[in-house]
Design a protein around this motif. Structure first.
Motif, PDB file in Angstrom:
ATOM      1  N   ASP A  77     -15.359 -21.366  -6.733  1.00  0.00           N
ATOM      2  CA  ASP A  77     -14.086 -22.007  -6.419  1.00  0.00           C
ATOM      3  C   ASP A  77     -13.798 -21.953  -4.922  1.00  0.00           C
ATOM      4  OD1 ASP A  77     -13.778 -22.502  -9.089  1.00  0.00           O
ATOM      5  OD2 ASP A  77     -12.418 -20.811  -9.460  1.00  0.00           O
ATOM      6  N   GLY A  78     -14.093 -20.793  -4.300  1.00  0.00           N
ATOM      7  CA  GLY A  78     -13.867 -20.669  -2.867  1.00  0.00           C
ATOM      8  C   GLY A  78     -14.732 -21.614  -2.068  1.00  0.00           C
ATOM      9  N   TYR A  79     -15.993 -21.802  -2.507  1.00  0.00           N
ATOM     10  CA  TYR A  79     -16.883 -22.727  -1.786  1.00  0.00           C
ATOM     11  C   TYR A  79     -16.403 -24.159  -1.928  1.00  0.00           C
ATOM     12  CZ  TYR A  79     -20.978 -25.500  -0.640  1.00  0.00           C
ATOM     13  OH  TYR A  79     -21.824 -26.440  -0.097  1.00  0.00           O
ATOM     14  N   ARG A 110      -0.211 -12.042 -17.597  1.00  0.00           N
ATOM     15  CA  ARG A 110      -1.076 -12.356 -16.465  1.00  0.00           C
ATOM     16  C   ARG A 110      -2.328 -13.082 -16.938  1.00  0.00           C
ATOM     17  NH1 ARG A 110      -1.110  -6.877 -12.683  1.00  0.00           N
ATOM     18  NH2 ARG A 110       1.136  -6.867 -12.204  1.00  0.00           N
ATOM     19  N   THR A 111      -2.700 -14.106 -16.193  1.00  0.00           N
ATOM     20  CA  THR A 111      -3.924 -14.831 -16.501  1.00  0.00           C
ATOM     21  C   THR A 111      -5.123 -13.958 -16.170  1.00  0.00           C
ATOM     22  OG1 THR A 111      -2.827 -16.897 -15.954  1.00  0.00           O
ATOM     23  CG2 THR A 111      -5.239 -16.931 -16.060  1.00  0.00           C
ATOM     24  N   PRO A 112      -6.101 -13.842 -17.043  1.00  0.00           N
ATOM     25  CA  PRO A 112      -7.284 -13.022 -16.742  1.00  0.00           C
ATOM     26  C   PRO A 112      -7.948 -13.470 -15.431  1.00  0.00           C
ATOM     27  CG  PRO A 112      -7.277 -13.687 -19.044  1.00  0.00           C
ATOM     28  CD  PRO A 112      -6.176 -14.451 -18.382  1.00  0.00           C
ATOM     29  N   ARG A 113      -8.315 -12.494 -14.625  1.00  0.00           N
ATOM     30  CA  ARG A 113      -8.936 -12.806 -13.336  1.00  0.00           C
ATOM     31  C   ARG A 113     -10.357 -13.312 -13.555  1.00  0.00           C
ATOM     32  NH1 ARG A 113      -9.764  -8.603  -8.267  1.00  0.00           N
ATOM     33  NH2 ARG A 113     -10.272 -10.195  -6.692  1.00  0.00           N
ATOM     34  N   PRO A 114     -10.708 -14.449 -12.947  1.00  0.00           N
ATOM     35  CA  PRO A 114     -12.075 -14.973 -13.140  1.00  0.00           C
ATOM     36  C   PRO A 114     -13.111 -14.037 -12.530  1.00  0.00           C
ATOM     37  CG  PRO A 114     -10.913 -16.207 -11.433  1.00  0.00           C
ATOM     38  CD  PRO A 114      -9.902 -15.308 -12.071  1.00  0.00           C
ATOM     39  N   GLY A 115     -14.350 -14.191 -12.959  1.00  0.00           N
ATOM     40  CA  GLY A 115     -15.424 -13.355 -12.468  1.00  0.00           C
ATOM     41  C   GLY A 115     -15.782 -13.655 -11.024  1.00  0.00           C
ATOM     42  N   LYS A 124     -13.413 -25.171  -2.384  1.00  0.00           N
ATOM     43  CA  LYS A 124     -12.147 -25.361  -1.684  1.00  0.00           C
ATOM     44  C   LYS A 124     -12.311 -25.294  -0.167  1.00  0.00           C
ATOM     45  CE  LYS A 124      -7.388 -23.612  -1.574  1.00  0.00           C
ATOM     46  NZ  LYS A 124      -6.440 -22.598  -2.112  1.00  0.00           N
ATOM     47  N   HIS A 125     -13.216 -24.430   0.305  1.00  0.00           N
ATOM     48  CA  HIS A 125     -13.333 -24.194   1.752  1.00  0.00           C
ATOM     49  C   HIS A 125     -14.735 -24.526   2.268  1.00  0.00           C
ATOM     50  CE1 HIS A 125      -9.481 -22.140   1.483  1.00  0.00           C
ATOM     51  NE2 HIS A 125      -9.971 -21.310   0.564  1.00  0.00           N
ATOM     52  N   TRP A 126     -15.436 -25.450   1.654  1.00  0.00           N
ATOM     53  CA  TRP A 126     -16.813 -25.732   2.056  1.00  0.00           C
ATOM     54  C   TRP A 126     -16.912 -26.182   3.512  1.00  0.00           C
ATOM     55  CZ3 TRP A 126     -18.214 -30.458   3.934  1.00  0.00           C
ATOM     56  CH2 TRP A 126     -17.328 -31.520   3.728  1.00  0.00           C
ATOM     57  N   TYR A 127     -15.894 -26.898   3.993  1.00  0.00           N
ATOM     58  CA  TYR A 127     -15.938 -27.377   5.382  1.00  0.00           C
ATOM     59  C   TYR A 127     -15.879 -26.206   6.367  1.00  0.00           C
ATOM     60  CZ  TYR A 127     -14.851 -30.103   9.546  1.00  0.00           C
ATOM     61  OH  TYR A 127     -14.891 -30.664  10.805  1.00  0.00           O
ATOM     62  N   ALA A 128     -15.032 -25.205   6.071  1.00  0.00           N
ATOM     63  CA  ALA A 128     -14.948 -24.032   6.942  1.00  0.00           C
ATOM     64  C   ALA A 128     -16.267 -23.273   6.948  1.00  0.00           C
ATOM     65  CB  ALA A 128     -13.811 -23.127   6.476  1.00  0.00           C
ATOM     66  N   TYR A 129     -16.889 -23.138   5.761  1.00  0.00           N
ATOM     67  CA  TYR A 129     -18.184 -22.450   5.700  1.00  0.00           C
ATOM     68  C   TYR A 129     -19.241 -23.194   6.513  1.00  0.00           C
ATOM     69  CZ  TYR A 129     -16.382 -19.478   1.953  1.00  0.00           C
ATOM     70  OH  TYR A 129     -15.665 -18.560   1.243  1.00  0.00           O
ATOM     71  N   ALA A 130     -19.202 -24.522   6.440  1.00  0.00           N
ATOM     72  CA  ALA A 130     -20.167 -25.322   7.204  1.00  0.00           C
ATOM     73  C   ALA A 130     -19.968 -25.161   8.699  1.00  0.00           C
ATOM     74  CB  ALA A 130     -20.040 -26.799   6.814  1.00  0.00           C
TER      75      ALA A 130
END
Length: 334
Positions: free
Chosen positions: A28-30, A16-21, A32-38
């Motif tokens: 990464d979420g921002y 398993r790849t280590p889970r990022p902090g 990828k989904h910056w438009y939804a947050y806006a």
């Protein structure tokens, strides 16, 4: 046992790849989904200003002895600073277990439960009956639907004021009863008839919503189920019990929950119908308003405590209600 190793990375396959902090995941979420947050940011700001801040401030007030005499206020050119103090959970203890707890809370709580149960029961039964009627092939069905939806389309204050005039001593209802040589109740003065009138007016206002919602649910039921039941020899009651009610289960659970929440917090009907003249007909939400704005001195802390208790009651009820529905659905699936 053979372990496959990826030659490019030197890692064993299946590791398993280590889970990022947390910070990396947020970044990464921002990205990828910056438009939804806006898009949701303005809504989040409005909800925070109009809902979360008043809720948090109200919760703080419940832990104080704030009233209209010790809060910050301006009289002419004089600015008076707040002098209320922190008292912890004393307001809740006084409301629930104080010497006048029954008169100030429990009697209104019992009446609120009765009021909610009776009103929602009438809303559902009458709304279901009208929905079943309008789901049939009737001449002028569109006209009937329009007429039955009118009480819902008319603003609530107009409807309640109209009922208030009709229920007055010289109103059309008592005039009609007197013409038939029947007793003329004191609709706006006697406690029993005040409560009866409140339920009657709220039923008038709430049935159209339930009828429209259930009518939509009826129209979504597959007609072939009725045809199969009829071919098996099921009568009208059996088709209603084993086809219609199960087909309306999801719609019914939602509209009943909404009806309970709305009726439990139904401020307009009680307040506009009676104002401050019917203390025994007040439900919890109107009684909280009475404490905070309808008396002198205005007790902001106790009024806010009533609001928090109302919120807690509805949260607990909704949690148990949804759990009960999920358990029933699981039993039916088995």
């Amino acid at each position: 046992m053979t372990v496959a190793i990826d030659r490019a990375t030197g890692k064993r396959r299946g590791d398993r790849t280590p889970r990022p902090g947390l910070g990396r995941r947020l970044k990464d979420g921002y990205q990828k989904h910056w438009y939804a947050y806006a898009m949701i940011a303005p809504v989040a700001v409005v909800i925070g200003v109009l809902v979360l801040y008043p809720l948090g401030y109200g919760l703080y007030l419940t832990l104080t002895d704030a009233n209209s005499l010790n809060t910050a206020r301006t009289i002419g050119v004089n600015e008076i600073e707040a002098t209320y103090k922190f008292i912890g959970l004393d307001n809740y203890a006084d409301i629930l277990w104080g010497p006048t707890a029954y008169d100030r809370f429990w009697s209104h709580f019992i009446w609120t439960i009765v009021w909610t149960a009776v009103c929602v029961g009438l809303h559902y039964c009458i709304g279901l009956g009208l929905a079943l009627l309008l789901n049939q092939k009737l001449r002028g069905r569109t006209f009937y639907r329009l007429v039955l939806v009118l009480p819902w389309a008319v603003p609530t204050f107009v409807t309640v004021f109209g009922w208030r005039f009709m229920l007055a001593d010289g109103g059309i209802i008592n005039a009609g009863l007197d013409a038939l040589h029947l007793p003329t109740p004191l609709w706006l003065e006697d406690t029993f008839w005040q409560r009866f009138a409140a339920i009657m007016v709220n039923t008038w206002c709430g049935v159209p919503f339930m009828m429209v919602s259930l009518l939509g649910g009826l129209q979504s039921i597959d007609k072939s189920l009725y045809e199969a039941a009829e071919m098996d020899g099921a009568n009208a009651w059996q088709r209603f019990r084993y086809v219609t009610l199960p087909g309306l289960r999801s719609v019914s659970s939602t509209v009943v929950l909404l009806g309970i929440i709305w009726t439990f917090n139904q401020f307009a009907v009680i307040f506009l119908l009676f104002g401050n003249t019917a203390p025994d007909a007040q439900i919890l939400v109107t009684w909280a308003y009475q404490l905070g704005f309808g008396q002198q001195p205005r007790d902001f802390a106790q009024s806010a405590a009533y609001g928090i208790l109302l919120l807690a009651i509805l949260i607990v009820f909704t949690s148990f209600y949804r759990r009960w529905l999920n358990r029933n659905e699981q039993q039916l699936a088995i």
